[in-house]
Design a protein around this motif. Structure first.
Motif, PDB file in Angstrom:
ATOM      1  N   PHE A 224       6.471   0.274 -11.978  1.00 13.07           N
ATOM      2  CA  PHE A 224       6.212  -0.507 -10.405  1.00 13.07           C
ATOM      3  C   PHE A 224       5.751   0.425  -9.370  1.00 13.07           C
ATOM      4  CE2 PHE A 224       8.713  -0.945  -6.746  1.00 13.07           C
ATOM      5  CZ  PHE A 224       8.399  -2.230  -6.177  1.00 13.07           C
ATOM      6  N   LEU A 225       6.655   1.667  -9.547  1.00 18.93           N
ATOM      7  CA  LEU A 225       6.244   2.734  -8.701  1.00 18.93           C
ATOM      8  C   LEU A 225       4.852   3.150  -8.462  1.00 18.93           C
ATOM      9  CD1 LEU A 225       9.752   4.956  -9.100  1.00 18.93           C
ATOM     10  CD2 LEU A 225       8.992   3.774  -7.115  1.00 18.93           C
ATOM     11  N   LEU A 226       4.218   3.397  -9.902  1.00 21.11           N
ATOM     12  CA  LEU A 226       2.985   3.663  -9.779  1.00 21.11           C
ATOM     13  C   LEU A 226       2.160   2.563  -9.080  1.00 21.11           C
ATOM     14  CD1 LEU A 226       2.444   4.777 -13.463  1.00 21.11           C
ATOM     15  CD2 LEU A 226       1.917   6.017 -11.502  1.00 21.11           C
ATOM     16  N   VAL A 227       2.104   1.319  -9.587  1.00 25.75           N
ATOM     17  CA  VAL A 227       1.576   0.283  -8.732  1.00 25.75           C
ATOM     18  C   VAL A 227       1.882   0.337  -7.461  1.00 25.75           C
ATOM     19  CG1 VAL A 227       1.422  -2.242  -8.467  1.00 25.75           C
ATOM     20  CG2 VAL A 227       1.687  -1.139 -10.801  1.00 25.75           C
ATOM     21  N   PHE A 228       3.021   0.634  -6.931  1.00 29.51           N
ATOM     22  CA  PHE A 228       3.495   0.396  -5.549  1.00 29.51           C
ATOM     23  C   PHE A 228       2.655   1.721  -4.782  1.00 29.51           C
ATOM     24  CE2 PHE A 228       6.137   1.665  -2.010  1.00 29.51           C
ATOM     25  CZ  PHE A 228       6.113   0.810  -1.402  1.00 29.51           C
ATOM     26  N   THR A 229       2.499   2.791  -5.392  1.00 28.70           N
ATOM     27  CA  THR A 229       1.957   4.100  -4.997  1.00 28.70           C
ATOM     28  C   THR A 229       0.277   3.911  -4.568  1.00 28.70           C
ATOM     29  OG1 THR A 229       3.294   5.244  -6.406  1.00 28.70           O
ATOM     30  CG2 THR A 229       1.636   6.570  -5.134  1.00 28.70           C
ATOM     31  N   ILE A 230      -0.236   3.176  -5.545  1.00 29.08           N
ATOM     32  CA  ILE A 230      -1.594   2.727  -5.257  1.00 29.08           C
ATOM     33  C   ILE A 230      -1.661   1.599  -4.303  1.00 29.08           C
ATOM     34  CG2 ILE A 230      -3.626   1.680  -6.530  1.00 29.08           C
ATOM     35  CD1 ILE A 230      -2.262   2.784  -9.339  1.00 29.08           C
ATOM     36  N   LEU A 231      -1.004   0.780  -4.293  1.00 29.72           N
ATOM     37  CA  LEU A 231      -1.037  -0.019  -3.324  1.00 29.72           C
ATOM     38  C   LEU A 231      -0.754   0.593  -2.019  1.00 29.72           C
ATOM     39  CD1 LEU A 231       1.015  -3.408  -4.420  1.00 29.72           C
ATOM     40  CD2 LEU A 231      -1.502  -3.042  -3.524  1.00 29.72           C
ATOM     41  N   ALA A 232      -0.063   1.307  -1.855  1.00 26.35           N
ATOM     42  CA  ALA A 232       0.378   2.226  -0.725  1.00 26.35           C
ATOM     43  C   ALA A 232      -0.681   2.910   0.071  1.00 26.35           C
ATOM     44  CB  ALA A 232       1.678   2.947  -0.679  1.00 26.35           C
ATOM     45  N   TYR A 233      -1.249   3.585  -0.855  1.00 27.89           N
ATOM     46  CA  TYR A 233      -2.643   4.358  -0.755  1.00 27.89           C
ATOM     47  C   TYR A 233      -3.663   3.344  -0.036  1.00 27.89           C
ATOM     48  CZ  TYR A 233      -6.799   6.855  -1.394  1.00 27.89           C
ATOM     49  OH  TYR A 233      -8.022   7.672  -1.124  1.00 27.89           O
ATOM     50  N   PHE A 234      -3.972   2.395  -0.590  1.00 27.22           N
ATOM     51  CA  PHE A 234      -5.020   1.372  -0.093  1.00 27.22           C
ATOM     52  C   PHE A 234      -4.712   0.836   1.303  1.00 27.22           C
ATOM     53  CE2 PHE A 234      -6.526   1.546  -4.500  1.00 27.22           C
ATOM     54  CZ  PHE A 234      -8.002   2.060  -4.334  1.00 27.22           C
ATOM     55  N   MET A 235      -3.271   0.672   1.497  1.00 26.85           N
ATOM     56  CA  MET A 235      -2.836   0.114   2.817  1.00 26.85           C
ATOM     57  C   MET A 235      -3.030   0.953   3.691  1.00 26.85           C
ATOM     58  SD  MET A 235       0.414  -2.281   1.498  1.00 26.85           S
ATOM     59  CE  MET A 235       1.609  -1.987   3.082  1.00 26.85           C
ATOM     60  N   LYS A 236      -2.729   2.368   3.517  1.00 28.38           N
ATOM     61  CA  LYS A 236      -2.718   3.357   4.269  1.00 28.38           C
ATOM     62  C   LYS A 236      -4.126   3.316   4.940  1.00 28.38           C
ATOM     63  CE  LYS A 236      -2.370   8.415   4.791  1.00 28.38           C
ATOM     64  NZ  LYS A 236      -3.810   8.877   4.446  1.00 28.38           N
ATOM     65  N   ARG A 237      -5.017   3.630   3.832  1.00 28.19           N
ATOM     66  CA  ARG A 237      -6.518   3.694   4.267  1.00 28.19           C
ATOM     67  C   ARG A 237      -6.890   2.463   4.960  1.00 28.19           C
ATOM     68  NH1 ARG A 237     -10.793   5.308  -0.349  1.00 28.19           N
ATOM     69  NH2 ARG A 237     -11.132   2.998  -0.003  1.00 28.19           N
ATOM     70  N   GLU A 238      -6.785   1.283   4.669  1.00 25.73           N
ATOM     71  CA  GLU A 238      -7.006   0.065   5.548  1.00 25.73           C
ATOM     72  C   GLU A 238      -6.359   0.388   7.101  1.00 25.73           C
ATOM     73  OE1 GLU A 238      -8.881  -1.934   3.935  1.00 25.73           O
ATOM     74  OE2 GLU A 238      -9.043  -3.367   5.795  1.00 25.73           O
ATOM     75  N   TYR A 239      -5.125   0.694   7.142  1.00 23.94           N
ATOM     76  CA  TYR A 239      -4.443   0.622   8.696  1.00 23.94           C
ATOM     77  C   TYR A 239      -5.042   1.605   9.327  1.00 23.94           C
ATOM     78  CZ  TYR A 239      -0.662  -2.233   7.036  1.00 23.94           C
ATOM     79  OH  TYR A 239       0.228  -3.228   6.651  1.00 23.94           O
TER      80      TYR A 239
END
Ligand code: HEC
Length: 244
Positions: A224-239
């Motif tokens: 979960f943490l791995l998936v979450f980290t990847i998601l967080a990274y793309f969200m940051k890029r998006e924002y």
């Protein structure tokens, strides 16, 4: 986030390092608390051979069925000797500790957490270190716990282990323990080691009943943490896209 992950990882790693323990010259108990068949055999051996003297007061009988994958009826019929058993009772010894100290010179300690305090390999080695000693008040001794006031309760399974001495005078010590021809018990050496492994495995499981589940859960948490980290990274890029 990276820092948090590292901290979390450090906690997980140190947790398992403590559980693994580290002693020299001990036999390897090969603990596997997810091995249900071994836990069931261990529970049976433990209830039948150890609970005459020892308790495991942190463990409730009715927690066992789910953990061991057996029915409560089976537990009640095969493992519980106390005729006054009531739902929710903990695993108490048949013998009162005052009697144990009077008869054996020491009270038999509660074994709920021993696999953790001593280490599983210690417990396994202890169960394989008994030998006949005519000089000892109870007739038995143990190389790991010298002058232990616990008799070799599993001798009918293992046989009668004899010491092979080495050195002399003050340096006299037991170099080896062997079960001589003609004094064997009901089990072969390999079977006895498996039986004591099963008991140790059950004790390791008692010392940390949630362990099997937590190990399973751990995989999911890290996933979960791995998936979450990847998601967080793309969200940051998006924002931040519009800001730059
Ligand atoms: C006849 C009573 C009796 C029975 C039955 C018995 N024990 Fe013991 N056990 C003792 C006593 C007394 C001690 C304390 C020994 C000492 O400290 O000198 C002890 C100590 C121990 C210890 C060491 C604990 C520690 O941290 O010092 C372990 C482990 C242990 N027993 C495991 C077992 C297991 C496993 C069984 C069943 C296979 C068992 N015992 C059956 C009486 C018994």
């Amino acid at each position: 986030m990276r820092k948090f992950l590292l901290m979390l990882l450090a906690t997980l790693v140190s947790g398992s390092a403590i559980a693994a323990g580290g002693y020299a010259n001990l036999m390897d108990a090969e603990v596997d608390v997810s091995d249900e068949a071994s836990l069931q055999r261990g529970a049976q051996l433990f209830a039948n051979n150890c609970m005459g003297c020892h308790s495991a007061k942190f463990v409730r009988w009715n927690a066992l069925p789910e953990e061991l994958g057996v029915s409560m009826e089976l537990i009640e019929e095969n493992l519980i000797w106390d005729s006054g058993y009531q739902a929710g009772d903990v695993m108490t010894a048949a013998m009162r500790s005052e009697d144990a100290s009077a008869w054996f010179g020491a009270a038999a300690p509660d074994l709920s957490l021993t696999a953790r305090s001593r280490g599983a390999d210690w417990v396994y080695t202890y169960l394989n270190s008994f030998y006949v000693d005519p000089d000892a008040s109870i007739g038995w001794n143990n190389t790991l716990l010298q002058n232990a006031s616990m008799p070799h309760v599993l001798w009918q399974l293992q046989g009668v282990p004899q010491p092979v001495y080495e050195g002399s005078g003050d340096a006299l010590k037991v170099a080896e323990i062997v079960v001589p021809e003609g004094q064997q018990g009901a089990m072969t050496e390999a079977e006895y080691q498996q039986a004591t492994k099963d008991i140790t495995n059950f004790m390791a499981f008692m010392a940390e009943p949630v362990r099997a589940k937590r190990q399973e859960l751990g995989v999911w948490v890290i996933g979960f943490l791995l998936v979450f980290t990847i998601l967080a990274y793309f969200m940051k890029r998006e924002y931040w896209r519009d800001v730059h």
